[in-house]
Design a protein around this motif. Sequence first.
Motif, short mmCIF file in Angstrom:
data_model
loop_
_atom_site.label_atom_id
_atom_site.label_comp_id
_atom_site.label_asym_id
_atom_site.label_seq_id
_atom_site.Cartn_x
_atom_site.Cartn_y
_atom_site.Cartn_z
N UNK A 159 49.27 27.92 -6.78
CA UNK A 159 49.71 29.23 -7.47
C UNK A 159 48.50 29.50 -8.35
N UNK A 160 47.95 28.38 -8.98
CA UNK A 160 46.67 28.83 -9.91
C UNK A 160 45.74 29.29 -9.13
N UNK A 161 45.30 28.76 -8.14
CA UNK A 161 44.15 28.97 -7.20
C UNK A 161 44.48 30.86 -6.84
N UNK A 162 45.77 31.09 -6.50
CA UNK A 162 46.17 32.37 -5.92
C UNK A 162 45.79 33.16 -7.03
N UNK A 163 46.03 32.87 -8.38
CA UNK A 163 45.79 33.55 -9.82
C UNK A 163 44.40 33.85 -9.82
N UNK A 164 43.70 32.81 -9.55
CA UNK A 164 42.29 32.96 -9.67
C UNK A 164 41.64 33.77 -8.71
N UNK A 165 42.28 33.97 -7.61
CA UNK A 165 41.71 34.76 -6.33
C UNK A 165 42.01 36.13 -6.73
N UNK A 166 42.88 36.81 -6.86
CA UNK A 166 43.73 37.77 -7.34
C UNK A 166 42.89 38.31 -8.67
N UNK A 167 42.64 37.63 -9.55
CA UNK A 167 42.05 38.22 -10.45
C UNK A 167 40.53 38.51 -10.56
N UNK A 168 39.80 37.42 -9.46
CA UNK A 168 38.55 37.81 -9.24
C UNK A 168 38.51 39.07 -8.35
N UNK A 169 39.39 39.06 -7.39
CA UNK A 169 39.04 40.41 -6.50
C UNK A 169 39.46 41.63 -7.21
N UNK A 170 40.55 41.53 -8.08
CA UNK A 170 40.83 42.79 -8.78
C UNK A 170 39.77 43.24 -9.96
N UNK A 171 39.39 42.18 -10.77
CA UNK A 171 38.67 42.60 -12.06
C UNK A 171 37.04 42.08 -11.65
N UNK A 172 36.66 41.84 -10.65
CA UNK A 172 35.25 41.32 -10.55
C UNK A 172 34.63 40.09 -11.32
N UNK A 173 35.65 39.21 -11.69
CA UNK A 173 35.26 37.98 -12.62
C UNK A 173 34.36 37.14 -11.56
N UNK A 174 33.27 36.40 -12.43
CA UNK A 174 32.66 35.65 -11.59
C UNK A 174 32.41 34.24 -12.29
N UNK A 175 32.99 34.21 -13.68
CA UNK A 175 32.78 32.87 -14.28
C UNK A 175 34.09 32.63 -15.06
N UNK A 176 34.51 31.41 -15.06
CA UNK A 176 35.62 30.75 -15.77
C UNK A 176 35.20 30.20 -16.97
#
Length: 371
Positions: A88-105
């Motif tokens: 579930x956590x990884x899914x959140x990370x995937x969705x936010x990266x795809x939607x927001x263009x994040x590349x660093x946590x």
Amino acid sequence: MIRHRALEKVDTSVPVTVTTDRTLRIKVIDSCGMTCNFCHNEGTAVSVDNRRRSPGPYSGSGASGRVSIYAATNGARFLSAPILPTGEFQNCLDRLRESMGFNEVHLTGGEPTLHPRLPALITVTRQAGYRVSITSNGENGERVLTDCAKAGLGHINFSIFGTTPQELALVQHARFRTSGLASGKINALDRSIRLATDLGLESRANIVLPNRKHVDRVRRLLDKYTPALSVRVLSSLADGQESLDAIDQLINDLGAELESVGLIAGTSGFRMNYRLPGGRPLTVKHIRPTRLPVTCSGCRFNNSTDCEESYYGIRLYRDTSGTFQVGICIQRMDLCLPVEEFLGSDIREEVIRLRTTDHDHLTRSISPGVT
């Protein structure tokens, strides 16, 4: 023009770089063994002090001695719970990266090194395609940093408060100003720094400067830690102008020369990079007045004194019901939304637009030395 006192007298020969914010900040745990009196705790109330309370308004302080300086006024509707290395956590990370263009946590807390599964969290985050950094006070680093480095941790910011028990006590709750406790914290930090250096982790010291009374303390910290770490001085959100005045005094006292400025579009934070007379580098992190045009327009804090962090970026939380929440302001936690709601919201679109418009504004406003 960019409204910030630190930028007003920047010589046109000083190079200015404009980048874009693509960092997701994640609060992985609320626990912490320190009681810093300027802590914002990522906008959430101290969980251990509020577990028996109904949702909001939460207490800003309690029996633990810890504080969360905005908790009593920011409208928080949940307490934070540890984030777990799940699908579930990884899914959140995937969705936010795809939607927001994040590349660093950037992993925060509380104190991230107290999380019992921190290396696994780093592994999941790396698998989701992010670079990973953390902010830590070093109290538990000796136990976990080796495994964190193996998992792919790339950078660590050490929050440093004092070279002696007396200095550390200046920014801690009065109940915890004992020599033995403070000495133990400082020694643990020093061991964590040595280990991070041995592991080859890119490391930096973060030092908050609240007011002029702390200038000498910060100078001693610089003397102790600069040879081993790059150092970044941060203004204190809670102290406002007093903190900015203290930073000016520190820079003048040290005879530091400004070498470059780093502006980050889409976030209020920016960096001024100095060189000390002996050749040592020093970075000062400032906050400029950055707003989301629609969301911030009607906010009661939207003025030059009450809005202390401005729009700093996106934060991710997990609440005690297991829901992942996205936050955009630690002074307005009532604006937090579950991930799915955020991804379909106007706020998401506004954040993305801000990156572009702010980048255009910065590149037009700064001198021809901008890159």
